[in-house]
Design a protein around this motif. Structure first.
Motif: not given
Length: 117
Positions: A37-39, A45, A94, A107
Motif C-alpha cells: 500500500y502507499r500513502q 492510504r 507499506y 501497520w
C-alpha cells in the motif's frame, strides 16, 4: 502479532527503479495474502499490489505493467520491484496482510519513496 519492517525506499529520478522489501514476522507469508500500500501527503492510504497464498497477483491500474510483487518464502519477506517510476509514485510505502477492500488495523513504519528530478 504481525510485525512488518519495510525497507528499500529512497530518492530516485523519474524513469528509475527501486526494490522494496518487507520483513514479516508473526505469520508465514507462504500461506498468507499479502499486499503493498502507499500513502502520499494529504491523501488516503491506497492499495498498490497484492499476492495471494497461491501466487495470484493483482495491481492497481496506476502501477500495472511497472510494479511487480513477489515473496521470498525462505526469508519470509514480501518484495515490490518498481520500474519506470513517476513523480506521482512518491509516497510512503507499506506492506501488510491483504484483506480485500478492508485495510488492516496495524501497520509498520513504512519506507519513503521520492521520485524527483
Amino acid at each position: 502479532q504481525v510485525q512488518l519492517v519495510e525497507s528499500g525506499g529512497g530518492l530516485v529520478q523519474p524513469g528509475g527503479s527501486l526494490r522494496l522489501s518487507c520483513a514479516v514476522s508473526g505469520i508465514n507469508v507462504r500461506f498468507s495474502n499479502m499486499g503493498w500500500y502507499r500513502q502520499a501527503p494529504g491523501k488516503e492510504r491506497e492499495f498498490v499490489a497484492s499476492i495471494t497464498w497461491n501466487g495470484a497477483t493483482n495491481y492497481a491500474d496506476s502501477v500495472k505493467g511497472r510494479f511487480t510483487i513477489s515473496r521470498d518464502n525462505a526469508k519470509n519477506m514480501v518484495l515490490l520491484q518498481m520500474n519506470s517510476l513517476k513523480p506521482e509514485d512518491t509516497a510512503v510505502y507499506y506492506c501488510n496482510k491483504y484483506m480485500g477492500p478492508t485495510l488492516p488495523p496495524d501497520w509498520g513504519q513504512g519506507t519513503q519513496v521520492t521520485v524527483s528530478a
